[in-house]
Scaffold this active site. Structure first.
Site, short mmCIF file in Angstrom:
data_model
loop_
_atom_site.label_atom_id
_atom_site.label_comp_id
_atom_site.label_asym_id
_atom_site.label_seq_id
_atom_site.Cartn_x
_atom_site.Cartn_y
_atom_site.Cartn_z
N SER A 212 0.83 -1.21 0.00
CA SER A 212 0.00 0.00 0.00
C SER A 212 0.86 1.25 0.00
O SER A 212 2.00 1.25 0.50
CB SER A 212 -0.89 -0.01 1.25
N TYR B 81 -1.11 0.40 9.96
CA TYR B 81 -1.29 -0.38 8.74
C TYR B 81 -0.07 -0.24 7.83
O TYR B 81 0.48 -1.23 7.35
CB TYR B 81 -2.55 0.10 8.02
#
Length: 334
Positions: free
Chosen positions: A125, A149
């Site tokens: 990501s 994350y």
């Protein structure tokens, strides 16, 4: 010759699309799929697939994915995980799923007696970036995440690069742009609103934008790095076919191509496609946590390296993406 491909996270939206695309891939006929997730995945119609409900944080259950009747997979798509907001709110669970389970999967991939390193395709990501950044992200830009994350994704990337350096796996790390428009219910991701402010109004449902307090808010000028679902899936399939020697020698990270658009650009595309009445369904409730996380993500990347490998980019900005999604909504309502 048939291929056997393991997809973890196959019960999720992106994982299910990958399974369908792998089944339909004309360059790889006779593909056998092992589809695993914490909820039992659904196999594509007409596919040769095993569907397995598995806790991917459990070593024995991960090991079982490599000892099915289909034998050892020659490609692994590692796509499972706890999304960004969920990771931020439950640090321990995020590390367990986004780091520990990836290492378990790497260890099993390493340990099997395969004739050559198994391709290990990992969906990372842009959340690995944060802090002060240059105007344009290049392959040399150092990743310093500002969320749990992003931190977990970067930790997994480092492990995959190390396992690749040692010749244990053939890693391919794909840093995804924010994918929009995603169908289905909202995910537990900070970025979920980026699809929601298009998806819900096109279905006649209210949506909440957590950035800014009105359509005139200056916060809506926040730029985003985006890609359509169709282009993202195409690139994830391409990732499997690129010869290993074409990647950089020191890293297997590739930032998949995307384009820059602001939140205001999204909403203006919504108006062009569906009219001002659709915009009236978007409610603005500014959320400082979401704004902080999204603001830490970079919004402009140099696509040169990814395009040189054969990956592709969307063209035309947001409007054609919104139009395609509207057409899918109309089609599903018939």
């Amino acid at each position: 010759m048939s291929s056997t491909i393991l997809v973890t996270g196959a019960g999720g939206w992106l994982g299910s699309l990958i399974a369908e695309a792998l089944h339909s891939d004309p360059t790889a006929p006779n593909t056998r799929l092992i589809l695993a997730d914490v909820v039992k995945p659904k196999a594509p119609a007409g596919s040769n697939a095993l569907v397995i409900q598995a806790d991917l944080t459990d070593r024995a259950q991960v090991n079982a994915l490599f000892t099915t009747s289909f034998g050892i997979p020659n490609t692994v798509y590692c796509m499972h995980g706890i999304m960004s907001r969920g990771s931020e709110e439950n640090f321990e669970l995020g590390i367990k799923v986004n780091v520990d389970s990836v290492r378990l999967l790497l260890e099993e991939t390493r340990s099997v007696n395969a004739p050559k390193p198994i391709k290990f395709i990992f969906t990372s990501s842009l959340a690995v970036y944060g802090g002060p950044l240059r105007d344009i992200i290049t392959p040399e830009t150092i990743a310093v995440p500002q969320s749990s994350y992003g931190t977990a994704k970067l930790m997994a990337e480092i492990m995959i690069n190390e396992y690749t350096r040692r010749g244990w796996v053939d890693g391919r790390i794909m840093r995804l742009p924010t994918i929009t428009v995603r169908p289905g219910p909202p995910a537990a991701a900070t970025s979920a609103f980026i699809s929601g402010i298009i998806r819900e109004p096109l279905s006649g449902v209210e949506a909440t934008c957590p950035i800014g307090d009105s359509y005139e808010s200056p916060e809506l000028s926040l730029p985003l790095w985006l890609a359509s679902p169709e282009t993202t899936i195409k690139n994830l399939i391409l990732a499997r076919h690129i010869p290993a020697e074409r990647f950089m020698a020191h890293t297997r990270v590739v930032c998949l191509p995307g384009f820059t658009a602001t939140i205001k650009d999204e909403l203006e595309a919504l108006v062009k496609v569906a009219g001002k009445e659709a915009l009236q369904l978007v409610k603005f409730v500014d959320d400082p946590v979401s704004r902080r996380i999204v603001s830490s993500w970079p919004s402009v990347f140099d696509n040169t390296y990814a395009l040189s490998l054969g990956f592709v980019a969307d063209e035309g900005g947001m409007e054609p993406i919104v139009r395609r999604f509207q057409q899918s909504v109309v089609k599903s309502d018939r």
